[in-house]
Motif scaffolding. Structure first.
Motif, PDB file in Angstrom:
ATOM      1  N   LEU A 120       1.002  -1.430  -0.020  1.00 16.73           N
ATOM      2  CA  LEU A 120       0.045   0.035  -0.098  1.00 16.73           C
ATOM      3  C   LEU A 120       0.805   1.282   0.127  1.00 16.73           C
ATOM      4  CD1 LEU A 120      -3.060  -0.900   2.295  1.00 16.73           C
ATOM      5  CD2 LEU A 120      -2.952  -0.720  -0.201  1.00 16.73           C
ATOM      6  N   ASP A 121       2.110   1.107   0.060  1.00 24.22           N
ATOM      7  CA  ASP A 121       3.053   2.276  -0.030  1.00 24.22           C
ATOM      8  C   ASP A 121       2.988   2.803  -1.529  1.00 24.22           C
ATOM      9  OD1 ASP A 121       5.216   0.919  -1.035  1.00 24.22           O
ATOM     10  OD2 ASP A 121       6.199   0.848   0.804  1.00 24.22           O
ATOM     11  N   VAL A 122       2.698   1.845  -2.383  1.00 22.35           N
ATOM     12  CA  VAL A 122       2.379   2.573  -3.694  1.00 22.35           C
ATOM     13  C   VAL A 122       1.637   3.584  -3.941  1.00 22.35           C
ATOM     14  CG1 VAL A 122       0.379   1.152  -4.336  1.00 22.35           C
ATOM     15  CG2 VAL A 122       2.054   1.621  -6.117  1.00 22.35           C
ATOM     16  N   LEU A 123       0.697   3.736  -2.865  1.00 21.41           N
ATOM     17  CA  LEU A 123      -0.255   4.985  -2.680  1.00 21.41           C
ATOM     18  C   LEU A 123       0.812   6.129  -2.164  1.00 21.41           C
ATOM     19  CD1 LEU A 123      -3.346   3.556  -1.569  1.00 21.41           C
ATOM     20  CD2 LEU A 123      -2.993   4.349  -3.709  1.00 21.41           C
ATOM     21  N   ASP A 124       0.568   7.492  -2.823  1.00 20.36           N
ATOM     22  CA  ASP A 124       1.164   8.526  -1.999  1.00 20.36           C
ATOM     23  C   ASP A 124       0.847   8.501  -0.673  1.00 20.36           C
ATOM     24  OD1 ASP A 124       2.689  11.054  -2.827  1.00 20.36           O
ATOM     25  OD2 ASP A 124       1.255  11.864  -1.493  1.00 20.36           O
ATOM     26  N   PRO A 125       1.920   9.173   0.190  1.00 26.60           N
ATOM     27  CA  PRO A 125       1.704   9.328   1.731  1.00 26.60           C
ATOM     28  C   PRO A 125       0.469  10.239   2.038  1.00 26.60           C
ATOM     29  CG  PRO A 125       4.069   9.276   1.263  1.00 26.60           C
ATOM     30  CD  PRO A 125       3.416   9.416  -0.260  1.00 26.60           C
ATOM     31  N   SER A 126       0.195  11.261   1.042  1.00 28.63           N
ATOM     32  CA  SER A 126      -0.928  12.033   1.482  1.00 28.63           C
ATOM     33  C   SER A 126      -2.356  11.300   1.386  1.00 28.63           C
ATOM     34  CB  SER A 126      -1.238  13.136   0.418  1.00 28.63           C
ATOM     35  OG  SER A 126      -1.256  12.463  -0.799  1.00 28.63           O
TER      36      SER A 126
ATOM     37  N   THR B  81       7.214   2.169   5.171  1.00 33.68           N
ATOM     38  CA  THR B  81       8.271   3.142   4.637  1.00 33.68           C
ATOM     39  C   THR B  81       7.611   4.025   3.696  1.00 33.68           C
ATOM     40  OG1 THR B  81       9.669   0.960   4.762  1.00 33.68           O
ATOM     41  CG2 THR B  81      10.661   3.075   3.641  1.00 33.68           C
ATOM     42  N   PRO B  82       6.850   4.985   4.236  1.00 34.86           N
ATOM     43  CA  PRO B  82       6.166   5.994   3.055  1.00 34.86           C
ATOM     44  C   PRO B  82       7.245   6.730   2.261  1.00 34.86           C
ATOM     45  CG  PRO B  82       6.059   6.878   5.249  1.00 34.86           C
ATOM     46  CD  PRO B  82       6.864   5.322   5.407  1.00 34.86           C
ATOM     47  N   GLU B  83       6.836   6.567   0.701  1.00 32.98           N
ATOM     48  CA  GLU B  83       7.528   7.349  -0.067  1.00 32.98           C
ATOM     49  C   GLU B  83       6.668   8.446  -0.926  1.00 32.98           C
ATOM     50  OE1 GLU B  83      10.722   7.226  -0.737  1.00 32.98           O
ATOM     51  OE2 GLU B  83      11.258   5.370   0.370  1.00 32.98           O
ATOM     52  N   SER B  84       7.226   9.854  -1.181  1.00 31.47           N
ATOM     53  CA  SER B  84       6.589  10.928  -1.638  1.00 31.47           C
ATOM     54  C   SER B  84       6.454  10.380  -3.187  1.00 31.47           C
ATOM     55  CB  SER B  84       7.198  12.121  -1.537  1.00 31.47           C
ATOM     56  OG  SER B  84       8.718  12.103  -2.011  1.00 31.47           O
ATOM     57  N   GLY B  85       5.392  11.052  -3.901  1.00 37.35           N
ATOM     58  CA  GLY B  85       5.264  10.718  -5.341  1.00 37.35           C
ATOM     59  C   GLY B  85       4.566   9.782  -5.855  1.00 37.35           C
ATOM     60  N   GLY B  86       3.703   9.159  -4.991  1.00 37.48           N
ATOM     61  CA  GLY B  86       3.073   7.829  -5.255  1.00 37.48           C
ATOM     62  C   GLY B  86       1.684   8.146  -5.932  1.00 37.48           C
ATOM     63  N   MET B  87       0.852   6.964  -6.354  1.00 37.37           N
ATOM     64  CA  MET B  87      -0.400   7.076  -6.882  1.00 37.37           C
ATOM     65  C   MET B  87      -1.416   7.650  -6.079  1.00 37.37           C
ATOM     66  SD  MET B  87      -0.889   3.400  -8.682  1.00 37.37           S
ATOM     67  CE  MET B  87       0.416   2.559  -9.538  1.00 37.37           C
ATOM     68  N   SER B  88      -2.541   8.048  -6.533  1.00 40.71           N
ATOM     69  CA  SER B  88      -3.918   8.420  -6.004  1.00 40.71           C
ATOM     70  C   SER B  88      -4.518   6.878  -5.779  1.00 40.71           C
ATOM     71  CB  SER B  88      -4.635   9.340  -6.867  1.00 40.71           C
ATOM     72  OG  SER B  88      -5.129   8.738  -7.852  1.00 40.71           O
TER      73      SER B  88
ATOM     74  N   ASN C 262      -7.607   6.490  -6.958  1.00 40.50           N
ATOM     75  CA  ASN C 262      -8.121   6.028  -8.320  1.00 40.50           C
ATOM     76  C   ASN C 262      -7.251   5.697  -9.346  1.00 40.50           C
ATOM     77  OD1 ASN C 262     -10.890   6.812  -7.658  1.00 40.50           O
ATOM     78  ND2 ASN C 262     -10.657   8.789  -7.943  1.00 40.50           N
ATOM     79  N   GLU C 263      -6.102   6.122  -9.233  1.00 43.79           N
ATOM     80  CA  GLU C 263      -5.096   5.713 -10.381  1.00 43.79           C
ATOM     81  C   GLU C 263      -4.917   4.158 -10.015  1.00 43.79           C
ATOM     82  OE1 GLU C 263      -2.296   9.320 -11.146  1.00 43.79           O
ATOM     83  OE2 GLU C 263      -1.971   8.575  -9.292  1.00 43.79           O
ATOM     84  N   LEU C 264      -4.696   3.710  -8.772  1.00 44.64           N
ATOM     85  CA  LEU C 264      -4.476   2.329  -8.329  1.00 44.64           C
ATOM     86  C   LEU C 264      -5.758   1.491  -8.907  1.00 44.64           C
ATOM     87  CD1 LEU C 264      -2.933   0.134  -7.087  1.00 44.64           C
ATOM     88  CD2 LEU C 264      -3.951   0.773  -4.809  1.00 44.64           C
ATOM     89  N   MET C 265      -6.928   1.960  -8.595  1.00 49.86           N
ATOM     90  CA  MET C 265      -8.017   1.498  -8.878  1.00 49.86           C
ATOM     91  C   MET C 265      -8.214   1.048 -10.448  1.00 49.86           C
ATOM     92  SD  MET C 265      -9.985   0.337  -6.391  1.00 49.86           S
ATOM     93  CE  MET C 265     -11.480  -0.039  -6.768  1.00 49.86           C
ATOM     94  N   GLY C 266      -7.563   2.132 -11.396  1.00 50.53           N
ATOM     95  CA  GLY C 266      -7.672   1.933 -12.702  1.00 50.53           C
ATOM     96  C   GLY C 266      -6.725   0.717 -13.092  1.00 50.53           C
ATOM     97  N   TRP C 267      -5.668   0.248 -12.320  1.00 54.85           N
ATOM     98  CA  TRP C 267      -4.973  -0.871 -12.769  1.00 54.85           C
ATOM     99  C   TRP C 267      -5.645  -2.110 -12.257  1.00 54.85           C
ATOM    100  CZ3 TRP C 267      -0.496  -1.158 -15.179  1.00 54.85           C
ATOM    101  CH2 TRP C 267       0.524   0.060 -15.215  1.00 54.85           C
ATOM    102  N   PHE C 268      -6.430  -1.901 -11.211  1.00 53.81           N
ATOM    103  CA  PHE C 268      -7.144  -3.284 -10.825  1.00 53.81           C
ATOM    104  C   PHE C 268      -8.232  -3.366 -11.728  1.00 53.81           C
ATOM    105  CE2 PHE C 268      -6.305  -2.260  -6.088  1.00 53.81           C
ATOM    106  CZ  PHE C 268      -4.984  -2.754  -6.252  1.00 53.81           C
ATOM    107  N   GLU C 269      -8.729  -2.487 -12.167  1.00 57.96           N
ATOM    108  CA  GLU C 269      -9.876  -2.656 -13.328  1.00 57.96           C
ATOM    109  C   GLU C 269      -9.270  -3.454 -14.843  1.00 57.96           C
ATOM    110  OE1 GLU C 269     -13.421   0.604 -12.964  1.00 57.96           O
ATOM    111  OE2 GLU C 269     -11.354   1.404 -13.243  1.00 57.96           O
ATOM    112  N   TYR C 270      -7.905  -2.994 -15.026  1.00 54.55           N
ATOM    113  CA  TYR C 270      -7.504  -3.394 -16.264  1.00 54.55           C
ATOM    114  C   TYR C 270      -7.165  -5.098 -15.959  1.00 54.55           C
ATOM    115  CZ  TYR C 270      -4.830  -3.617 -20.556  1.00 54.55           C
ATOM    116  OH  TYR C 270      -4.215  -4.141 -21.627  1.00 54.55           O
ATOM    117  N   LEU C 271      -7.179  -5.398 -14.640  1.00 52.31           N
ATOM    118  CA  LEU C 271      -6.553  -6.586 -14.474  1.00 52.31           C
ATOM    119  C   LEU C 271      -7.919  -7.753 -14.413  1.00 52.31           C
ATOM    120  CD1 LEU C 271      -4.055  -6.435 -11.627  1.00 52.31           C
ATOM    121  CD2 LEU C 271      -3.466  -6.851 -13.755  1.00 52.31           C
ATOM    122  N   LYS C 272      -8.808  -7.152 -14.811  1.00 49.03           N
ATOM    123  CA  LYS C 272     -10.351  -8.097 -14.565  1.00 49.03           C
ATOM    124  C   LYS C 272     -10.246  -9.260 -15.684  1.00 49.03           C
ATOM    125  CE  LYS C 272     -13.641  -5.474 -17.356  1.00 49.03           C
ATOM    126  NZ  LYS C 272     -12.189  -4.594 -18.229  1.00 49.03           N
ATOM    127  N   ASP C 273      -9.383  -9.120 -16.811  1.00 52.48           N
ATOM    128  CA  ASP C 273      -9.194  -9.935 -17.922  1.00 52.48           C
ATOM    129  C   ASP C 273      -8.164 -10.920 -17.618  1.00 52.48           C
ATOM    130  OD1 ASP C 273     -11.653  -8.867 -19.223  1.00 52.48           O
ATOM    131  OD2 ASP C 273     -10.310  -7.354 -20.068  1.00 52.48           O
TER     132      ASP C 273
END
Length: 252
Positions: A210-216, A223-230, A232-243
């Motif tokens: 879950l640190d793929v998401l931005d710390p905000s 180990t939080p890292e700045s510059g991560g996904m929102s 909704n961006e992560l959910m977009g990847w999940f939607e693509y994986l449905k196939d």
């Protein structure tokens, strides 16, 4: 007989019967190699409690949670301080889940818990197994402070069982120079959905740190890292994986 109601510590929408379930959710409360902020061992229990504040219907996926037919098996009880014994327990229980014809959804805990899951699942799928790895960090070290069994080495450890050609990494923004060299040489780092298409003929395990998401968005990680996904961006990847042919997953 008490009438209650009493607080249920299982995830909402679960199938209480293991035998008739398709997916087994299992808590993996281990953070024995965390190198910065500990506490992820408390996550499985806490997210179960938090789940009861959610709706069971997802308008995004047009699906009820109960339709997933998953059983919440609870948390494994690890021998505190014994990393090898804890990993062995994860491997044995994961192997049993697949022997019973089911899939695992692991809830960590730190990222090292993925290693024994992959070890067990690879015995079933062998060269057909692939990994899609969402994370802020490369997790490709060969060791950390002299220790091979480390959360920061988990994906490198998994290459014992999965060919790097079948590993794709998403959201990575932190790691040592030699780890980035590994990613470049093996072309594991991807930026577009379509770069995952080469795995559509594989048996895919999805591991999400879950640190793929931005710390905000997700501040309470090891180990939080700045510059991560929102989110909704992560959910977009999940939607693509449905196939894709997803045979297991974990969230750490």
């Amino acid at each position: 007989m008490l009438k209650g109601p009493f607080l249920d510590r299982n995830w909402m929408g679960q199938n209480p019967d293991y035998r008739s379930s398709d997916i087994v959710m299992i808590g993996l409360p281990f953070d024995g190699t965390v190198s910065y902020r500990s506490g992820s061992r408390c996550a499985p229990e806490q997210i179960r409690l938090a789940s009861w504040g959610l709706e069971e219907y997802s308008p995004r996926f047009d699906k009820e949670l109960a339709e997933c037919n998953f059983h919440d098996a609870g948390d494994l009880e690890f021998p505190l301080g014994n990393t090898k014994a804890s990993l062995k327990m994860i491997k044995e229980n994961t192997a049993q889940i697949y022997s019973d014809g089911k899939k695992i959804l692991g809830i960590g805990g730190e990222h090292l818990v993925t290693y024994p899951e992959i070890e067990a699942i690879s015995e079933k799928y062998k060269e057909d197994l692939a990994i899609i790895h969402f994370d802020a960090h490369t997790d490709l070290r060969e060791e950390y402070l002299g220790e091979e069994l480390s959360h920061s080495a988990v994906i490198r450890l998994c290459t014992k069982f999965v060919n790097p050609a079948n590993i794709k990494q998403v959201g990575i923004r932190s790691g040592m120079k030699e780890e980035w060299k590994f990613m470049n040489e093996n072309k594991t780092l991807v930026h577009e959905y379509s770069e995952l298409d080469c795995l559509k003929n594989k048996k895919v395990f999805v591991t999400v740190d879950l640190d793929v998401l931005d710390p905000s968005v997700m501040s309470g990680t090891g180990t939080p890292e700045s510059g991560g996904m929102s989110f909704n961006e992560l959910m977009g990847w999940f939607e693509y994986l449905k196939d894709f042919d997803i045979v297991g997953a974990d969230v750490v």
